[in-house]
Design a protein around this motif. Structure first.
Motif, PDB file in Angstrom:
ATOM      1  N   ALA A  72       1.244  -1.474  -0.094  1.00 23.30           N
ATOM      2  CA  ALA A  72      -0.173   0.218   0.032  1.00 23.30           C
ATOM      3  C   ALA A  72       0.415   1.259  -0.347  1.00 23.30           C
ATOM      4  CB  ALA A  72      -0.275   0.149   0.990  1.00 23.30           C
ATOM      5  N   LYS A  73       2.025   1.234   0.744  1.00 20.64           N
ATOM      6  CA  LYS A  73       2.703   2.335   1.038  1.00 20.64           C
ATOM      7  C   LYS A  73       3.643   2.404  -0.798  1.00 20.64           C
ATOM      8  CE  LYS A  73       4.561   1.616   5.591  1.00 20.64           C
ATOM      9  NZ  LYS A  73       5.787   0.996   6.216  1.00 20.64           N
ATOM     10  N   ARG A  74       3.614   1.815  -1.275  1.00 18.74           N
ATOM     11  CA  ARG A  74       4.062   1.443  -2.835  1.00 18.74           C
ATOM     12  C   ARG A  74       2.993   2.580  -3.750  1.00 18.74           C
ATOM     13  NH1 ARG A  74       8.743  -0.275  -3.233  1.00 18.74           N
ATOM     14  NH2 ARG A  74       8.513  -1.161  -5.836  1.00 18.74           N
ATOM     15  N   SER A  75       1.501   2.210  -3.298  1.00 17.18           N
ATOM     16  CA  SER A  75       0.224   2.245  -4.029  1.00 17.18           C
ATOM     17  C   SER A  75       0.542   1.174  -4.844  1.00 17.18           C
ATOM     18  CB  SER A  75       0.386   3.420  -5.364  1.00 17.18           C
ATOM     19  OG  SER A  75       0.322   4.345  -3.953  1.00 17.18           O
ATOM     20  N   GLU A  76       0.617  -0.203  -4.255  1.00 17.76           N
ATOM     21  CA  GLU A  76       0.288  -0.809  -4.813  1.00 17.76           C
ATOM     22  C   GLU A  76      -0.332  -2.477  -3.932  1.00 17.76           C
ATOM     23  OE1 GLU A  76       4.239  -3.486  -6.108  1.00 17.76           O
ATOM     24  OE2 GLU A  76       5.145  -1.662  -6.835  1.00 17.76           O
ATOM     25  N   SER A  77      -0.905  -3.301  -4.762  1.00 18.14           N
ATOM     26  CA  SER A  77      -1.469  -4.325  -3.912  1.00 18.14           C
ATOM     27  C   SER A  77      -1.412  -5.709  -4.328  1.00 18.14           C
ATOM     28  CB  SER A  77      -3.236  -4.150  -4.391  1.00 18.14           C
ATOM     29  OG  SER A  77      -3.592  -4.148  -5.294  1.00 18.14           O
ATOM     30  N   VAL A  78      -1.612  -6.695  -3.897  1.00 18.18           N
ATOM     31  CA  VAL A  78      -1.978  -8.504  -3.856  1.00 18.18           C
ATOM     32  C   VAL A  78      -2.734  -8.491  -5.138  1.00 18.18           C
ATOM     33  CG1 VAL A  78      -2.025 -10.618  -3.356  1.00 18.18           C
ATOM     34  CG2 VAL A  78      -0.912  -8.846  -2.259  1.00 18.18           C
ATOM     35  N   THR A  79      -1.910  -8.663  -6.661  1.00 20.13           N
ATOM     36  CA  THR A  79      -3.797  -9.028  -7.438  1.00 20.13           C
ATOM     37  C   THR A  79      -4.380 -10.245  -7.549  1.00 20.13           C
ATOM     38  OG1 THR A  79      -1.428  -8.139  -9.070  1.00 20.13           O
ATOM     39  CG2 THR A  79      -3.592  -8.994 -10.121  1.00 20.13           C
ATOM     40  N   LEU A  80      -3.000 -11.071  -7.513  1.00 16.11           N
ATOM     41  CA  LEU A  80      -3.735 -12.319  -7.254  1.00 16.11           C
ATOM     42  C   LEU A  80      -2.628 -13.362  -6.101  1.00 16.11           C
ATOM     43  CD1 LEU A  80      -4.076 -14.900 -10.649  1.00 16.11           C
ATOM     44  CD2 LEU A  80      -2.494 -12.851 -10.474  1.00 16.11           C
ATOM     45  N   MET A  81      -3.955 -14.286  -5.567  1.00  9.66           N
ATOM     46  CA  MET A  81      -3.136 -16.103  -4.887  1.00  9.66           C
ATOM     47  C   MET A  81      -3.487 -17.318  -6.319  1.00  9.66           C
ATOM     48  SD  MET A  81      -3.389 -17.693  -1.816  1.00  9.66           S
ATOM     49  CE  MET A  81      -2.389 -17.346  -0.904  1.00  9.66           C
ATOM     50  N   LEU A  82      -1.790 -17.640  -6.479  1.00 10.81           N
ATOM     51  CA  LEU A  82      -2.237 -18.963  -7.188  1.00 10.81           C
ATOM     52  C   LEU A  82      -1.917 -20.252  -5.992  1.00 10.81           C
ATOM     53  CD1 LEU A  82      -0.423 -18.294 -10.465  1.00 10.81           C
ATOM     54  CD2 LEU A  82      -2.948 -18.725 -10.757  1.00 10.81           C
ATOM     55  N   SER A  83      -2.788 -20.664  -6.675  1.00  9.38           N
ATOM     56  CA  SER A  83      -1.924 -22.258  -5.384  1.00  9.38           C
ATOM     57  C   SER A  83      -2.656 -23.289  -6.373  1.00  9.38           C
ATOM     58  CB  SER A  83      -3.232 -21.995  -4.009  1.00  9.38           C
ATOM     59  OG  SER A  83      -3.281 -22.844  -3.540  1.00  9.38           O
ATOM     60  N   LEU A  84      -1.351 -23.991  -5.972  1.00  3.47           N
ATOM     61  CA  LEU A  84      -1.188 -25.069  -6.683  1.00  3.47           C
ATOM     62  C   LEU A  84      -1.406 -26.545  -5.337  1.00  3.47           C
ATOM     63  CD1 LEU A  84       2.084 -25.173  -7.287  1.00  3.47           C
ATOM     64  CD2 LEU A  84       0.582 -25.353  -9.542  1.00  3.47           C
ATOM     65  N   ASP A  85      -2.962 -27.460  -5.462  1.00  3.91           N
ATOM     66  CA  ASP A  85      -3.651 -28.494  -4.900  1.00  3.91           C
ATOM     67  C   ASP A  85      -2.798 -29.553  -5.940  1.00  3.91           C
ATOM     68  OD1 ASP A  85      -5.161 -26.599  -3.663  1.00  3.91           O
ATOM     69  OD2 ASP A  85      -6.559 -27.361  -4.840  1.00  3.91           O
ATOM     70  N   VAL A  86      -2.112 -29.702  -4.272  1.00  8.78           N
ATOM     71  CA  VAL A  86      -1.470 -31.410  -4.630  1.00  8.78           C
ATOM     72  C   VAL A  86      -1.024 -32.489  -3.089  1.00  8.78           C
ATOM     73  CG1 VAL A  86       0.860 -32.711  -5.096  1.00  8.78           C
ATOM     74  CG2 VAL A  86       0.558 -30.315  -5.504  1.00  8.78           C
ATOM     75  N   GLU A 142      -7.274 -18.808   3.269  1.00  3.22           N
ATOM     76  CA  GLU A 142      -9.039 -18.055   3.319  1.00  3.22           C
ATOM     77  C   GLU A 142      -8.709 -16.116   3.293  1.00  3.22           C
ATOM     78  OE1 GLU A 142     -11.244 -19.747   4.303  1.00  3.22           O
ATOM     79  OE2 GLU A 142      -9.945 -21.016   3.971  1.00  3.22           O
ATOM     80  N   TYR A 143      -7.706 -15.707   3.870  1.00  2.00           N
ATOM     81  CA  TYR A 143      -7.217 -14.132   4.206  1.00  2.00           C
ATOM     82  C   TYR A 143      -7.172 -13.801   2.210  1.00  2.00           C
ATOM     83  CZ  TYR A 143      -4.633  -9.831   4.722  1.00  2.00           C
ATOM     84  OH  TYR A 143      -4.456  -8.583   5.049  1.00  2.00           O
ATOM     85  N   TYR A 144      -6.185 -14.375   1.568  1.00  2.00           N
ATOM     86  CA  TYR A 144      -6.964 -13.806  -0.215  1.00  2.00           C
ATOM     87  C   TYR A 144      -8.272 -14.502  -0.366  1.00  2.00           C
ATOM     88  CZ  TYR A 144      -2.544 -12.837   0.500  1.00  2.00           C
ATOM     89  OH  TYR A 144      -1.222 -12.032   0.400  1.00  2.00           O
ATOM     90  N   LYS A 145      -8.750 -15.205   0.150  1.00  2.00           N
ATOM     91  CA  LYS A 145     -10.305 -15.627  -0.544  1.00  2.00           C
ATOM     92  C   LYS A 145     -11.440 -14.814  -0.057  1.00  2.00           C
ATOM     93  CE  LYS A 145     -10.285 -20.960  -0.025  1.00  2.00           C
ATOM     94  NZ  LYS A 145     -10.466 -21.866   0.629  1.00  2.00           N
ATOM     95  N   ALA A 146     -11.273 -13.771   1.290  1.00  2.00           N
ATOM     96  CA  ALA A 146     -11.825 -13.044   0.831  1.00  2.00           C
ATOM     97  C   ALA A 146     -11.292 -11.739   0.706  1.00  2.00           C
ATOM     98  CB  ALA A 146     -12.115 -12.452   3.322  1.00  2.00           C
ATOM     99  N   GLN A 147     -10.542 -11.675  -0.103  1.00  2.00           N
ATOM    100  CA  GLN A 147     -11.116 -10.382  -1.132  1.00  2.00           C
ATOM    101  C   GLN A 147     -10.597 -10.748  -2.722  1.00  2.00           C
ATOM    102  OE1 GLN A 147      -6.372  -8.761  -0.873  1.00  2.00           O
ATOM    103  NE2 GLN A 147      -6.893  -8.746   1.456  1.00  2.00           N
ATOM    104  N   GLY A 148     -11.063 -11.764  -2.828  1.00  2.00           N
ATOM    105  CA  GLY A 148     -11.494 -11.954  -4.444  1.00  2.00           C
ATOM    106  C   GLY A 148     -10.896 -12.701  -4.384  1.00  2.00           C
ATOM    107  N   LYS A 149      -9.561 -12.695  -4.286  1.00  2.00           N
ATOM    108  CA  LYS A 149      -8.097 -13.182  -5.197  1.00  2.00           C
ATOM    109  C   LYS A 149      -7.676 -14.278  -5.297  1.00  2.00           C
ATOM    110  CE  LYS A 149      -7.284  -8.518  -4.235  1.00  2.00           C
ATOM    111  NZ  LYS A 149      -5.866  -7.391  -3.484  1.00  2.00           N
TER     112      LYS A 149
END
Ligand code: AP5
Ligand code: MG
Length: 195
Positions: free
Chosen positions: A104-118, A161-168
């Motif tokens: 946020a200090k850089r005016s950025e954010s996480v765009t998405l989380m890509l999760s690998l299920d194994v 869960e943190y990123y699910k809550a953000q729709g990412k």
């Protein structure tokens, strides 16, 4: 242009490092693995490396502050805006919250989380196989590998869960050939890029 910040997530041996290399090549973005950064510090016998060597060889997590400082340093020293794959970070909810503040200090954010299920048994198989040739202390025996998986379930899995809550949150099946898994990841990435 919005900076693409991708959190590449999944248990030990899920294929994060393998897929990150392919994503870098296709999408022209950068890659940081906190695990690799820590191994580099240990290899160079820096003060930081000596502090964490014990945690890593037992398969435990390094302290949050230390890993966050690695990420801060990385961002400060990599100024171009092509975007980054964060491999193995954040691994605790505290890290995820701090990461949002840093971006946020850089005016950025996480765009998405890509999760690998194994599934677990495949993870153990892959890491034992790699352990025969690699010099990674944490691949050396089944007990340490199982401890890494247990720590993932106890402390890291919840970060999704943190990123699910953000729709990412976007999960893909991590079983199959490396190219098959890559195609699944690319399908998601293409929704966020012009490729
Ligand atoms: P880290 O280096 O991140 O290790 P890890 O999460 O345990 O995962 P790996 O790197 O072993 O696996 P990977 O998912 O990258 O899979 P890979 O592509 O290599 O972290 C190490 C340690 O550092 C942690 O335990 C912790 O102590 C510390 N640490 C790091 N980040 C931290 C943080 N944020 N906070 C606190 N502590 C932190 O593939 C694995 C193997 O499988 C390879 O041999 C590969 O060839 C093979 N493979 C890959 N894809 C496939 C496929 N599709 N089919 C068959 N085999 C495959
Ligand atoms: Mg890795």
């Amino acid at each position: 242009m919005r900076v693409l910040n991708v959190v590449l997530f999944g248990p030990p041996g899920a294929g994060k490092g393998t897929q990150a290399q392919k994503l870098v090549a296709k999408y022209g973005i950068k890659h940081i693995s906190t695990g690799q950064a820590i191994r580099d510090e240990i290899g160079a016998k820096t003060e930081l490396g000596l502090q964490v060597e014990d945690f890593i060889s037992k398969g435990s997590l390094a302290p949050d502050e230390l890993v966050i400082s690695i990420i801060e340093h990385y961002l400060e020293t990599h100024h171009d805006n092509s975007g980054t794959i964060f491999d193995g970070f954040p691994r605790t909810t505290i890290q995820a919250v701090e990461f949002d503040k840093i971006l946020a200090k850089r005016s950025e954010s996480v765009t998405l989380m890509l999760s690998l299920d194994v599934p677990d048994q495949e993870l153990v198989k892959r890491l034992l196989l790699r352990g025969k040739e690699s010099h990674r202390a944490d691949d050396s025996n089944e007990q340490v590998i199982k401890n890494r998986i247990a720590i993932y379930k106890a402390q890291t899995e919840i970060v999704a869960e943190y990123y699910k809550a953000q729709g990412k949150y976007y999960a893909v099946d991590g079983i199959g050939t490396m190219d098959e898994v890559f195609d699944r990841l690319s399908e998601v990435m293409d929704r966020f890029t012009n490729k």
